[in-house]
Design an enzyme around this catalytic site. Sequence first.
Site, PDB file in Angstrom:
ATOM      1  N   HIS A 212      55.251  58.595  35.773  1.00 56.72           N
ATOM      2  CA  HIS A 212      55.592  59.310  34.768  1.00 56.72           C
ATOM      3  C   HIS A 212      56.693  60.331  35.178  1.00 56.72           C
ATOM      4  CE1 HIS A 212      52.199  58.653  31.612  1.00 56.72           C
ATOM      5  NE2 HIS A 212      51.741  58.077  32.768  1.00 56.72           N
TER       6      HIS A 212
ATOM      7  N   ASP B 114      63.653  65.646  35.015  1.00 58.99           N
ATOM      8  CA  ASP B 114      62.227  65.544  34.322  1.00 58.99           C
ATOM      9  C   ASP B 114      62.294  63.737  34.394  1.00 58.99           C
ATOM     10  OD1 ASP B 114      59.971  65.979  32.828  1.00 58.99           O
ATOM     11  OD2 ASP B 114      61.060  67.476  31.808  1.00 58.99           O
TER      12      ASP B 114
HETATM   13  C1  GDG Z   1      55.034  64.500  32.596  1.00 62.86           C
HETATM   14  C2  GDG Z   1      56.456  64.235  32.910  1.00 62.86           C
HETATM   15  C3  GDG Z   1      57.022  62.719  31.053  1.00 62.86           C
HETATM   16  C4  GDG Z   1      53.492  71.971  26.155  1.00 62.86           C
HETATM   17  N1  GDG Z   1      53.137  73.351  25.862  1.00 62.86           N
HETATM   18  C5  GDG Z   1      52.185  73.231  24.996  1.00 62.86           C
HETATM   19  C6  GDG Z   1      51.777  71.837  24.698  1.00 62.86           C
HETATM   20  N2  GDG Z   1      52.532  71.205  25.466  1.00 62.86           N
HETATM   21  C7  GDG Z   1      52.793  69.566  25.572  1.00 62.86           C
HETATM   22  C8  GDG Z   1      54.024  69.199  24.834  1.00 62.86           C
HETATM   23  C9  GDG Z   1      54.191  67.754  25.426  1.00 62.86           C
HETATM   24  C10 GDG Z   1      53.592  67.860  26.809  1.00 62.86           C
HETATM   25  O1  GDG Z   1      52.762  69.148  26.747  1.00 62.86           O
HETATM   26  C11 GDG Z   1      54.513  68.196  27.945  1.00 62.86           C
HETATM   27  O2  GDG Z   1      55.124  66.912  28.112  1.00 62.86           O
HETATM   28  P1  GDG Z   1      56.404  66.774  29.060  1.00 62.86           P
HETATM   29  O3  GDG Z   1      56.779  65.506  28.844  1.00 62.86           O
HETATM   30  O4  GDG Z   1      57.563  67.426  28.024  1.00 62.86           O
HETATM   31  O5  GDG Z   1      56.302  67.365  30.322  1.00 62.86           O
HETATM   32  P2  GDG Z   1      55.095  66.830  31.693  1.00 62.86           P
HETATM   33  O6  GDG Z   1      53.928  67.743  31.284  1.00 62.86           O
HETATM   34  O7  GDG Z   1      55.790  67.674  32.683  1.00 62.86           O
HETATM   35  O8  GDG Z   1      54.727  65.330  31.573  1.00 62.86           O
HETATM   36  C12 GDG Z   1      57.495  64.106  31.931  1.00 62.86           C
HETATM   37  C13 GDG Z   1      55.557  63.022  30.783  1.00 62.86           C
HETATM   38  O9  GDG Z   1      54.638  63.154  31.650  1.00 62.86           O
HETATM   39  C14 GDG Z   1      55.060  61.624  29.908  1.00 62.86           C
HETATM   40  O10 GDG Z   1      55.207  60.550  30.727  1.00 62.86           O
HETATM   41  O11 GDG Z   1      57.803  62.836  29.847  1.00 62.86           O
HETATM   42  O12 GDG Z   1      58.821  63.716  32.463  1.00 62.86           O
HETATM   43  O13 GDG Z   1      56.785  65.142  33.827  1.00 62.86           O
HETATM   44  O14 GDG Z   1      53.476  66.837  24.634  1.00 62.86           O
HETATM   45  O15 GDG Z   1      53.867  69.296  23.400  1.00 62.86           O
HETATM   46  N3  GDG Z   1      50.792  71.403  23.748  1.00 62.86           N
HETATM   47  C15 GDG Z   1      50.159  72.530  23.211  1.00 62.86           C
HETATM   48  N4  GDG Z   1      50.425  73.757  23.398  1.00 62.86           N
HETATM   49  C16 GDG Z   1      51.348  74.202  24.335  1.00 62.86           C
HETATM   50  O16 GDG Z   1      51.353  75.280  24.530  1.00 62.86           O
HETATM   51  N5  GDG Z   1      49.397  72.197  22.128  1.00 62.86           N
END
Ligand code: GDG
Length: 466
Positions: free
Chosen positions: A158, A366
Site C-alpha cells: 500500500h 504517499d
Molecule cells: C495507506 C497508504 C494508500 C482519515 N482521517 C479520518 C478518516 N480518515 C480516512 C480517510 C482515508 C484514510 O483514512 C486514509 O487513507 P490514505 O490513503 O489517505 O492514507 P494512509 O492511512 O497512509 O493509507 C496510502 C492507502 O494505504 C490505501 O492503499 O492510499 O498511500 O499510506 O480513507 O478518509 N476517516 C474518518 N475520520 C477521520 O478523522 N472516519
Amino acid sequence: MSRLIVVSNRVPMPAKDGSAAAGGLAVALQAALQARGGIWMGWSGESSGDREPGPLSQLQKGNITYALTDLTDTDVEEYYRGFANRVLWPICHYRLDLAEYGRKEMAGYFRVNRFFAHRLAPMIEPDDIIWVHDYHLIPLAAELRQMGLKNRIGFFLHIPWPPADILVTMPVHEEIMRGLSHYDLVGFQTDYDLQNFAGYLRREGIGDDLGNGSFDSHGRIFKAGAYPIGIETAGFADFAESAANNVMVQKTRRSIEGRDMIIGVDRLDYSKGIIQRLEAFERFLTGNPAYQNKVTYLQITPKSRSEVPEYEHMQKMVAEQAGRVNGAIGTVDWVPIRYVNRSINRTVLAGLYRLATIGLVTPLRDGMNLVAKEYVAAQNPDRPGVLVLSRFAGAARELKGALLVNPYDVEGTANAIARGLAMSLGERRERWSMMMEHLLSHDVSLWCENFLRDLVTAPELPRTIA
Ligand code: GDG
C-alpha cells in the site's frame, strides 16, 4: 471459484450491528471474501503480555471467518513499532534519516511473520488463494513456502517502493527482496514503484525483467505489476450528498458563512507534509492579505502511532505551528487554522469535503492517498471544489485535473492555493469532471478484481528455476 484468504496486520472488523467496517479497502475485500468465501487473518491489536498468544480467535460473518491473534509485548515492540514502523515505513517513504535499525527488531519482524505463517497454515486448503497486504508481512510467503505450501500467494504493497539507492541502506534489504520473490504476484500502487523494484533487481544483479510483467530472481519466476487502488466512488459521492444534511456539517457550514473553506485530512504522520502545508497556508495569507479573514483552513488529523517517538514529536510540532499562525495572523473574530487532532465520524468527513472550496493534499511521499480521491468524489457536480495535490502522491499519476504542487516548495503551494480560490467555475467543472470520470471507471472493486484475476490467471510457470 477458489476460496480467498486475506492476511493483513490489522483486520477491519465488522461493527457490532453486523454492518461492514467503513473504508473502501475493507468494503472491497469483504465483498470479494463474501463472494468466494474465505478467511481474513491478522493481529487483534491486543497484547498477550509476556505469554505465548493463545489460539486464533474466530468470528464468522456470512461467508467470512475473521481470525485474529494476539501478540506478545516483545512482538509488538520489535515487529510492529520497531521494524515495520521505524524501518520499513520511513525507508519506503524515502526518509533514510528516520530509520532506526536494531538487530533485535529485525529478528522480531521475521519471527512474527513465521508465527503468522504457523497460525495460518493449518487453516489453508490446497486450492485457496492467499492475498497478503502491506509492509508488515513481506516475509509471510517465504515462511508459508518453507512449510510446503504451493498455493497461489499474492502481495499488495500500500505504500511506495523506494529506489535502489535508498533500499540498500537497509541492512536486511536482501532478505526483504528475497521475501518478495516467493509471491506469485507482487502489486504496487504505481508504475514508479514497479520501476524502482525492477531497478533494484537490475542494479544488484540478482534478477531479470522477463517482460510481460514477469521477473526472475532468487531462483523463482513471479509476476509484478502496478495496481493503483481506488475508492467506492459512486457510493462515496451519494454518501457525501446526503451528509450535507448532517447536523455537524450544517453547523460547520454556518460557521464559515461568507468565507471559503480549505480542508486537509491526514493521519498524523511525517510523510503527509502537514508542517510544510501549514507553512504554505501561512505564506498564502501573508502574500495575499486580501484573503485574510476570508478563508478558513480546517485540518483534521487523527492521532496515529503515538507510541513511536517520531510521531509524538510531530504531534507537538503541528500543534505549535497551528497555534503560532493563529496567534500571528488571526483576529478576534477569525481563526485561520482550525486544527482537530482526533478522528471524526465518516459521515461528517464526507460532508466537510463537500463544503470545502479546496482539498489540500500535499504529502511528501504517499503510496496512493485516498483522501485526494474521496475529496473529488464528494464534490457537488454543479460547483465542485479544486484539488491541490502533491506530485509525490501516487494519486497524482491519475488525477490529472488537480493543481499539482511540489510540497517542499512552500511558495509554489501557496500560489496554488491562491490559484484554486480564484479559479472560474467553468475551469473547476472541467477539471473535476475529468477526475470524476476516471475515479468512476477505476474504483476499488475493479482494483480488487484486477489483482485477483492476475493472481489466479498468471500462467502456471515453472515457478522455481534454481
Ligand atoms: C495507506 C497508504 C494508500 C482519515 N482521517 C479520518 C478518516 N480518515 C480516512 C480517510 C482515508 C484514510 O483514512 C486514509 O487513507 P490514505 O490513503 O489517505 O492514507 P494512509 O492511512 O497512509 O493509507 C496510502 C492507502 O494505504 C490505501 O492503499 O492510499 O498511500 O499510506 O480513507 O478518509 N476517516 C474518518 N475520520 C477521520 O478523522 N472516519
